[in-house]
Design a protein around this motif. Structure first.
Motif, PDB file in Angstrom:
ATOM      1  N   GLY A 116       3.900   9.315  -0.882  1.00  0.00           N
ATOM      2  CA  GLY A 116       4.352  11.213  -0.364  1.00  0.00           C
ATOM      3  C   GLY A 116       5.260  10.771  -2.334  1.00  0.00           C
ATOM      4  N   ASN A 117       5.109   9.806  -2.784  1.00  0.00           N
ATOM      5  CA  ASN A 117       6.142   9.798  -3.891  1.00  0.00           C
ATOM      6  C   ASN A 117       5.373  10.777  -4.891  1.00  0.00           C
ATOM      7  OD1 ASN A 117       4.091   7.596  -3.600  1.00  0.00           O
ATOM      8  ND2 ASN A 117       5.401   6.952  -6.183  1.00  0.00           N
ATOM      9  N   THR A 118       5.886  11.129  -5.587  1.00  0.00           N
ATOM     10  CA  THR A 118       5.267  11.412  -6.622  1.00  0.00           C
ATOM     11  C   THR A 118       5.389  11.381  -8.602  1.00  0.00           C
ATOM     12  OG1 THR A 118       7.537  13.719  -7.165  1.00  0.00           O
ATOM     13  CG2 THR A 118       5.298  14.310  -6.370  1.00  0.00           C
ATOM     14  N   THR A 119       6.321  10.264  -8.401  1.00  0.00           N
ATOM     15  CA  THR A 119       6.434   9.021  -9.801  1.00  0.00           C
ATOM     16  C   THR A 119       6.142   8.149  -8.766  1.00  0.00           C
ATOM     17  OG1 THR A 119       8.928   9.644  -9.522  1.00  0.00           O
ATOM     18  CG2 THR A 119       7.937  11.127 -11.276  1.00  0.00           C
ATOM     19  N   GLU A 120       6.204   7.022 -10.139  1.00  0.00           N
ATOM     20  CA  GLU A 120       6.197   5.529 -10.271  1.00  0.00           C
ATOM     21  C   GLU A 120       7.675   5.223  -9.253  1.00  0.00           C
ATOM     22  OE1 GLU A 120       4.267   2.975 -11.386  1.00  0.00           O
ATOM     23  OE2 GLU A 120       2.916   4.748 -11.356  1.00  0.00           O
ATOM     24  N   LEU A 121       7.568   4.461  -9.085  1.00  0.00           N
ATOM     25  CA  LEU A 121       8.472   4.048  -7.686  1.00  0.00           C
ATOM     26  C   LEU A 121       8.923   2.506  -8.482  1.00  0.00           C
ATOM     27  CD1 LEU A 121       6.406   3.955  -3.913  1.00  0.00           C
ATOM     28  CD2 LEU A 121       8.567   5.482  -4.735  1.00  0.00           C
ATOM     29  N   THR A 122      10.310   2.440  -8.084  1.00  0.00           N
ATOM     30  CA  THR A 122      10.722   0.641  -8.786  1.00  0.00           C
ATOM     31  C   THR A 122      10.124   0.152  -8.221  1.00  0.00           C
ATOM     32  OG1 THR A 122      12.939   0.935  -7.693  1.00  0.00           O
ATOM     33  CG2 THR A 122      13.207   2.276  -9.602  1.00  0.00           C
TER      34      THR A 122
ATOM     35  N   GLN B  27      12.045   0.057  -4.359  1.00  0.00           N
ATOM     36  CA  GLN B  27      11.439   0.747  -3.180  1.00  0.00           C
ATOM     37  C   GLN B  27       9.770   0.930  -3.096  1.00  0.00           C
ATOM     38  OE1 GLN B  27      12.091   4.010  -6.771  1.00  0.00           O
ATOM     39  NE2 GLN B  27      13.324   5.536  -6.104  1.00  0.00           N
ATOM     40  N   ILE B  28       9.311   0.078  -4.190  1.00  0.00           N
ATOM     41  CA  ILE B  28       8.057  -1.064  -3.561  1.00  0.00           C
ATOM     42  C   ILE B  28       8.085  -1.301  -2.027  1.00  0.00           C
ATOM     43  CG2 ILE B  28       5.821  -2.034  -3.923  1.00  0.00           C
ATOM     44  CD1 ILE B  28       5.849  -0.896  -6.636  1.00  0.00           C
ATOM     45  N   GLN B  29       8.868  -2.263  -2.711  1.00  0.00           N
ATOM     46  CA  GLN B  29       9.297  -3.383  -1.431  1.00  0.00           C
ATOM     47  C   GLN B  29       9.940  -2.849   0.081  1.00  0.00           C
ATOM     48  OE1 GLN B  29      11.734  -6.384  -3.491  1.00  0.00           O
ATOM     49  NE2 GLN B  29       9.941  -6.523  -5.232  1.00  0.00           N
TER      50      GLN B  29
ATOM     51  N   ASP C 121       0.872  -1.516  -0.152  1.00  0.00           N
ATOM     52  CA  ASP C 121      -0.103  -0.001   0.259  1.00  0.00           C
ATOM     53  C   ASP C 121       1.027   1.381  -0.101  1.00  0.00           C
ATOM     54  OD1 ASP C 121      -1.980   2.436   0.942  1.00  0.00           O
ATOM     55  OD2 ASP C 121      -2.211   1.219   2.582  1.00  0.00           O
ATOM     56  N   CYS C 122       1.051   1.786  -0.887  1.00  0.00           N
ATOM     57  CA  CYS C 122       2.091   3.358  -1.086  1.00  0.00           C
ATOM     58  C   CYS C 122       0.969   4.534  -1.022  1.00  0.00           C
ATOM     59  CB  CYS C 122       2.877   3.208  -2.602  1.00  0.00           C
ATOM     60  SG  CYS C 122       3.484   1.081  -3.185  1.00  0.00           S
ATOM     61  N   SER C 123       0.168   4.297  -0.674  1.00  0.00           N
ATOM     62  CA  SER C 123      -0.694   5.991  -0.482  1.00  0.00           C
ATOM     63  C   SER C 123      -0.291   6.728   0.440  1.00  0.00           C
ATOM     64  CB  SER C 123      -2.147   5.218  -0.120  1.00  0.00           C
ATOM     65  OG  SER C 123      -1.883   4.834   1.571  1.00  0.00           O
TER      66      SER C 123
HETATM   67  C1  LIG Z   1       3.665   5.702  -6.196  1.00  0.00           C
HETATM   68  O1  LIG Z   1       3.981   4.450  -6.524  1.00  0.00           O
HETATM   69  C2  LIG Z   1       3.447   4.482  -7.104  1.00  0.00           C
HETATM   70  C3  LIG Z   1       3.918   2.661  -7.011  1.00  0.00           C
HETATM   71  O2  LIG Z   1       4.727   2.525  -8.137  1.00  0.00           O
HETATM   72  C4  LIG Z   1       2.344   4.186  -8.013  1.00  0.00           C
HETATM   73  O3  LIG Z   1       1.490   3.342  -7.832  1.00  0.00           O
HETATM   74  C5  LIG Z   1       1.495   5.666  -7.700  1.00  0.00           C
HETATM   75  O4  LIG Z   1       1.150   5.642  -8.959  1.00  0.00           O
HETATM   76  C6  LIG Z   1       3.053   6.988  -7.731  1.00  0.00           C
HETATM   77  N1  LIG Z   1       2.104   8.008  -7.417  1.00  0.00           N
HETATM   78  C7  LIG Z   1       2.544   9.185  -8.139  1.00  0.00           C
HETATM   79  C8  LIG Z   1       1.954   9.841  -7.469  1.00  0.00           C
HETATM   80  O5  LIG Z   1       3.345   8.871  -9.362  1.00  0.00           O
END
Ligand SMILES: *[C@@H]1O[C@H](CO)[C@@H](O)[C@H](O)[C@H]1NC(C)=O
Ligand SMILES: *[C@@H]1O[C@H](CO)[C@@H](O)[C@H](O)[C@H]1NC(C)=O
Ligand SMILES: *[C@@H]1O[C@H](CO)[C@@H](O)[C@H](O)[C@H]1NC(C)=O
Ligand SMILES: *[C@@H]1O[C@H](CO)[C@@H](O)[C@H](O)[C@H]1NC(C)=O
Ligand SMILES: *[C@@H]1O[C@H](CO)[C@@H](O)[C@H](O)[C@H]1NC(C)=O
Length: 459
Positions: free
Chosen positions: A97-103, A106-108, A92-94
């Motif tokens: 606070g990331n603004t881009t996709e996590l690797t 990073q997710i793990q 659950d990555c909610s």
């Molecule tokens: C944060 O990372 C997750 C996992 O990669 C992704 O599903 C989510 O869209 C990302 N949040 C943003 C705002 O990019």
């Protein structure tokens, strides 16, 4: 339906050419050298011998197995550390606070893993040390059985290679602890879970095989192998009896606890500590066992689960193995031990076999081994155990467990004919020599019985 007809040893060799797509992985087993070496029972069980030989070849061809080739590493970055992942947990990555996709990495390590009951996260399959151990223990189980009545070096060599690779060779060995078994991923320190100790529950199959190698003086079972395995097991026993995680598993009141005692007791036998094994099984029967069977034979701690038929059969497999280990270690009444309610292993078996397997039909075969063992030990005067097996096991009396169930009736099926996975063998008996001897005839489909027990009981 293609049928294969065999007779005698030559036919057993010919049967290697038959299409074998899988073998049966029993939830657990234990046998002693005395059960199989120079046993006239085993010598007469030709059909079970033939299938055992096929299973031994089939599974050994997939080995040897090692934990060091897994594609992802435990937190130590040491490939020799055993690793498995909790299967029902999802990221659950909610709150990251990331603004881009996590690797993935990073997710793990950044996302919180939360449980979604019954939903298997395919990520957990990225690492398969669990499956590797199960396959290795099955290989030792079937190859030791095959060796016991053939004395063919092919089988003892398979065992020697598997043990050397998993426990002894410095390049491929597993470190003797389960610190990262059923690891929960997420932020902070990543640790294993005590439930992961169950991953190695099939140690009792492996121990059975090694005891046979020793007692039968297999030339391929060298003193180097024996010393190497003993040294590993002694270290692992120390972990199993002192580590916090292992002791939490020991305290589990259900099948997890039962299998802990199977594992420890078997390993104590392996290192020659019979008194320790006896004490371990005694502690089981006077401890958690006391609350495991109710007066009607139900197993309340297992019934209260998502798959009650499976869990009853599964714990029963542990109870039977514990009784076998206890008996071998010198207990005189292990099979007769009762719980607080007054019921014991036979009542639990009788109850489990009468409950409909609604929605859990695939798990009926988990009852075959405990039921055959119960019939062998207590007798089967009204024929109900044999009747159950005859109706539901298309291989009966040709299954590997039949070799270990001395006295179990073959229901006169001297020329078993299987009509497929749902069919039953039917007696056509002209030669009724003894427990399945004589001309062998089976359908290929009848041999395809796979029990994926590795992933079903992880939680
Ligand atoms: C944060 O990372 C997750 C996992 O990669 C992704 O599903 C989510 O869209 C990302 N949040 C943003 C705002 O990019
Ligand atoms: C394991 O490797 C990762 C990635 O290279 C590194 O960040 C981490 O510090 C290493 N852990 C240990 C215990 O060496
Ligand atoms: C894990 O290993 C077992 C034994 O080799 C194998 O049967 C199973 O398919 C493997 N599972 C995965 C997901 O690779
Ligand atoms: C159970 O106990 C009875 C009475 O002591 C004995 O006759 C019998 O052999 C025992 N059965 C087993 C399976 O140990
Ligand atoms: C075969 O053996 C079974 C059990 O031992 C016996 O009941 C049956 O009568 C025998 N059948 C023949 C044809 O001899």
């Amino acid at each position: 339906m293609v049928k294969y007809s065999y007779s005698g040893l030559a036919a057993m060799v010919a049967s290697f050419a038959a299409p074998v797509l899988s073998m049966t992985s029993y939830p657990n087993e234990f046998f002693t050298p005395e059960d199989v070496l120079d046993s006239s029972w085993v010598a007469n069980a030709k059909w079970a011998q033939s299938n055992t030989i096929e299973d031994a070849h089939f599974i050994a061809a997939q080995g040897p197995w090692t934990v060091t080739t897994k594609p992802i590493l435990p937190p130590t970055n040491n490939s020799h550390d055993y690793l498995s992942l909790r299967p029902y947990f999802w990221p659950d990555c909610s709150n990251v606070g990331n603004t881009t996709e996590l690797t993935q990495a990073q997710i793990q390590t950044m996302c919180t893993y939360v449980r979604r009951d019954g939903e298997f996260n395919p990520d957990a399959r990225m690492v398969n040390d669990t499956g590797a151990f199960q396959a290795m223990s099955d290989s030792i189980f079937y190859n030791a059985l095959a060796w016991s009545f053939t004395k063919d070096a092919t089988y003892s060599t398979n065992i020697a290679t598997a043990i050397n690779t998993w426990f002894i060779n410095p390049d491929t060995l597993m470190n003797p602890q389960l610190t990262y078994a059923q690891l929960l991923r997420g932020p902070g320190v990543q640790e294993g879970s005590h439930t992961g100790v169950l991953d190695l529950k099939c140690m009792s199959k492996l121990v059975s095989g090694i005891l046979v190698m020793r007692k039968g003086q297999a030339a391929e079972w060298t003193s180097d192998l024996d010393n190497g395995l003993n040294a590993w097991v002694k270290q692992y026993i120390t972990w199993l009896t002192t580590d916090k995680m292992a002791l939490e598993e020991k305290a589990a009141t259900n099948n997890h606890g039962s299998f802990y005692f199977s594992q420890l007791g078997a390993l104590q036998l392996l290192v020659g500590d019979n008194a320790g094994a006896k004490a371990t099984i005694e502690e089981f029967f006077t401890g958690i066992y006391q609350d495991q069977i109710s007066a009607n034979g139900d197993q309340p701690l297992e019934t209260d689960r998502t798959r009650p038929y499976h869990y009853r059969a599964y714990n029963l497999a542990a109870l039977v193995v514990n009784a076998k280990i206890g008996t071998y270690a010198g207990m005189t009444d292990a099979w007769n031990r009762t719980t607080k309610s007054g019921a014991g292993i036979q009542q639990a078996c009788n109850y489990a076999m009468t409950i409909p397997a609604t929605g859990e039909e695939d798990y009926i075969k988990e009852l075959f081994t405990p039921l055959a063992a119960v019939a062998s030990v207590y007798g089967d005067p009204d024929g109900k155990y044999a009747a159950f097996l005859k109706e539901r096991d298309p291989q009966y009396p040709g299954s590997g467990y039949y070799l270990l169930a001395k006295g179990l009736s073959d229901s006169g099926l001297t020329q078993p004919t299987s009509t497929g996975s749902s069919g039953s063998p039917s007696p056509t008996g002209s030669s009724n020599a003894s427990n399945g001897a004589g001309k062998l005839e089976m359908g290929a489909v009848g041999m395809i019985v796979a029990l994926g027990a590795a992933f079903v009981s992880l939680l």
